[in-house]
Design an enzyme around this catalytic site. Structure first.
Site, PDB file in Angstrom:
ATOM      1  N   CYS A   1     -21.600  66.227 -29.755  1.00 49.14           N
ATOM      2  CA  CYS A   1     -21.073  67.596 -29.699  1.00 49.14           C
ATOM      3  C   CYS A   1     -20.229  67.730 -28.434  1.00 49.14           C
ATOM      4  CB  CYS A   1     -22.252  68.560 -29.656  1.00 49.14           C
ATOM      5  SG  CYS A   1     -21.815  70.276 -29.388  1.00 49.14           S
TER       6      CYS A   1
ATOM      7  N   ASP B   1     -25.942  66.868 -32.576  1.00 48.51           N
ATOM      8  CA  ASP B   1     -24.844  67.823 -32.513  1.00 48.51           C
ATOM      9  C   ASP B   1     -25.451  69.199 -32.780  1.00 48.51           C
ATOM     10  OD1 ASP B   1     -22.213  68.941 -32.573  1.00 48.51           O
ATOM     11  OD2 ASP B   1     -22.260  68.900 -34.752  1.00 48.51           O
ATOM     12  N   SER B   2     -24.663  70.234 -32.526  1.00 46.03           N
ATOM     13  CA  SER B   2     -25.140  71.572 -32.844  1.00 46.03           C
ATOM     14  C   SER B   2     -25.310  71.750 -34.355  1.00 46.03           C
ATOM     15  CB  SER B   2     -24.150  72.604 -32.321  1.00 46.03           C
ATOM     16  OG  SER B   2     -22.867  72.364 -32.860  1.00 46.03           O
TER      17      SER B   2
ATOM     18  N   GLU C   1     -16.229  76.074 -41.124  1.00 46.23           N
ATOM     19  CA  GLU C   1     -17.552  76.295 -41.738  1.00 46.23           C
ATOM     20  C   GLU C   1     -17.424  76.988 -43.094  1.00 46.23           C
ATOM     21  OE1 GLU C   1     -20.896  75.715 -40.783  1.00 46.23           O
ATOM     22  OE2 GLU C   1     -19.880  74.247 -39.520  1.00 46.23           O
TER      23      GLU C   1
ATOM     24  N   CYS D   1     -13.336  69.025 -30.393  1.00 53.90           N
ATOM     25  CA  CYS D   1     -14.447  69.754 -31.016  1.00 53.90           C
ATOM     26  C   CYS D   1     -14.741  69.040 -32.327  1.00 53.90           C
ATOM     27  CB  CYS D   1     -14.039  71.209 -31.279  1.00 53.90           C
ATOM     28  SG  CYS D   1     -15.211  72.092 -32.325  1.00 53.90           S
ATOM     29  N   THR D   2     -16.021  68.951 -32.640  1.00 54.72           N
ATOM     30  CA  THR D   2     -16.424  68.214 -33.844  1.00 54.72           C
ATOM     31  C   THR D   2     -15.732  68.702 -35.114  1.00 54.72           C
ATOM     32  OG1 THR D   2     -18.266  69.774 -33.941  1.00 54.72           O
ATOM     33  CG2 THR D   2     -18.716  67.591 -33.024  1.00 54.72           C
ATOM     34  N   HIS D   3     -15.402  69.987 -35.153  1.00 53.11           N
ATOM     35  CA  HIS D   3     -14.869  70.557 -36.400  1.00 53.11           C
ATOM     36  C   HIS D   3     -13.359  70.403 -36.566  1.00 53.11           C
ATOM     37  CE1 HIS D   3     -18.826  72.251 -36.516  1.00 53.11           C
ATOM     38  NE2 HIS D   3     -18.572  73.000 -37.573  1.00 53.11           N
TER      39      HIS D   3
HETATM   40  N1  DGL Z   1     -20.242  70.978 -32.111  1.00 47.38           N
HETATM   41  C1  DGL Z   1     -19.444  71.954 -31.398  1.00 47.38           C
HETATM   42  C2  DGL Z   1     -18.442  71.204 -30.501  1.00 47.38           C
HETATM   43  O1  DGL Z   1     -18.085  70.073 -30.746  1.00 47.38           O
HETATM   44  C3  DGL Z   1     -18.694  72.870 -32.341  1.00 47.38           C
HETATM   45  C4  DGL Z   1     -19.579  73.788 -33.122  1.00 47.38           C
HETATM   46  C5  DGL Z   1     -20.367  74.743 -32.244  1.00 47.38           C
HETATM   47  O2  DGL Z   1     -19.774  75.664 -31.635  1.00 47.38           O
HETATM   48  O3  DGL Z   1     -21.566  74.542 -32.168  1.00 47.38           O
HETATM   49  O4  DGL Z   1     -17.975  71.762 -29.537  1.00 47.38           O
END
Ligand code: DGL
Length: 262
Positions: free
Chosen positions: A67, A3-4, A146, A178-180
């Protein structure tokens, strides 16, 4: 799995729970985070670089792109260049959504990169359900999460504004693409109302991983305990601290990887 940053740990958690015997290497690209606001080509390059690194250093039997942004823009390329299965979070998430919807009016929210790619729209058309899809980018959500702010007045005001088009779309189910976003589920749920079902990709992605491993007969048998390794391209100590909280298990062994070391 990669993931990022940390957010993909929600997918890691689901995979560890469903497949407790599997070994896992999780790469969090915190040194180059965030992906959601970057040009698609750059995200594609990063995803290819991490995939290559994982294959070279860990010989995985499968790659999971945990991600949404990377899944949206890089999955097809990764699939054609890797000779092992590559699983993303888009299709499993959409599949969950299609199972849940009654009216066929469904919504997806994600980063600017994810929504602008059109990947959800394309995947929904390919999956062939008779659905009416409303997509909405939610810039700013990731930054609030975050900072650990998931229910302040500020995040509510932003969510009210960003989710207005989705409310107008009268969806009965909404994918947190989105992961978050699962960390904002309470706030999003309050704004969408109790009749809208919120869906996260993590569990369905874990089921997809299990299905593919079993189908190819490469699931790891029980016996010796599995090894879970975590690698971060940013600060390993803060990854361990935040990761321990998000994953709900002690993360004592985070390895640091510097891209410029190569
Ligand atoms: N991991 C990214 C996603 O799921 C969210 C965080 C980022 O922007 O890197 O889209």
């Amino acid at each position: 799995m990669f993931d990022s940053g940390f957010g993909g740990l929600t997918v890691a958690r689901a995979v560890i729970d469903l497949l407790p015997d599997e070994n896992l290497v999780y790469f969090g690209d915190t040194g180059r985070y965030p992906y959601g606001s970057r040009p698609h080509d750059e995200v594609r390059d990063f995803a290819a670089e991490i995939t290559e690194w994982l294959i070279e250093n860990h010989s995985p039997k499968m790659i999971v792109v945990a991600c949404n942004t990377a899944s949206a823009v890089a999955l097809d390329g990764l699939r054609s260049s890797a000779d092992i299965p590559v699983v993303g979070v888009l299709e499993p998430g959409l599949r969950s959504l299609m199972k849940v919807t009654v009216t066929g009016r469904i919504g997806v929210i994600g980063t600017v990169g994810t929504i602008a790619s059109g990947a959800y729209q394309t995947a929904a058309a390919r999956m062939g359900g008779d659905v009416d899809l409303t997509c909405q980018a939610c810039p700013g959500f990731v930054e609030f999460v975050e900072r650990g702010d998931t229910d302040s007045d500020q995040v509510r005001v932003l969510a009210q504004r960003l989710l207005a088009p989705v409310r107008e779309g009268k969806v009965d189910s909404l994918l947190l693409g989105c992961t978050h976003y699962p960390f904002l589920a309470r706030t999003i749920g309050e704004i969408m109302g109790r009749d809208v079902v919120l869906v996260s990709s993590a569990d369905e992605t874990a089921f997809e991983v299990r299905h593919l491993l079993e189908r190819s007969d490469v699931a790891r048998p029980g016996g010796a305990p599995p090894v879970h390794r975590f690698v971060s391209s940013g600060d390993a100590e803060s990854f361990a601290a935040i990761g321990t909280r998000l994953l709900g298990m002690a993360m004592t062994n985070v390895e640091a990887h510097r891209w410029d070391d190569r």
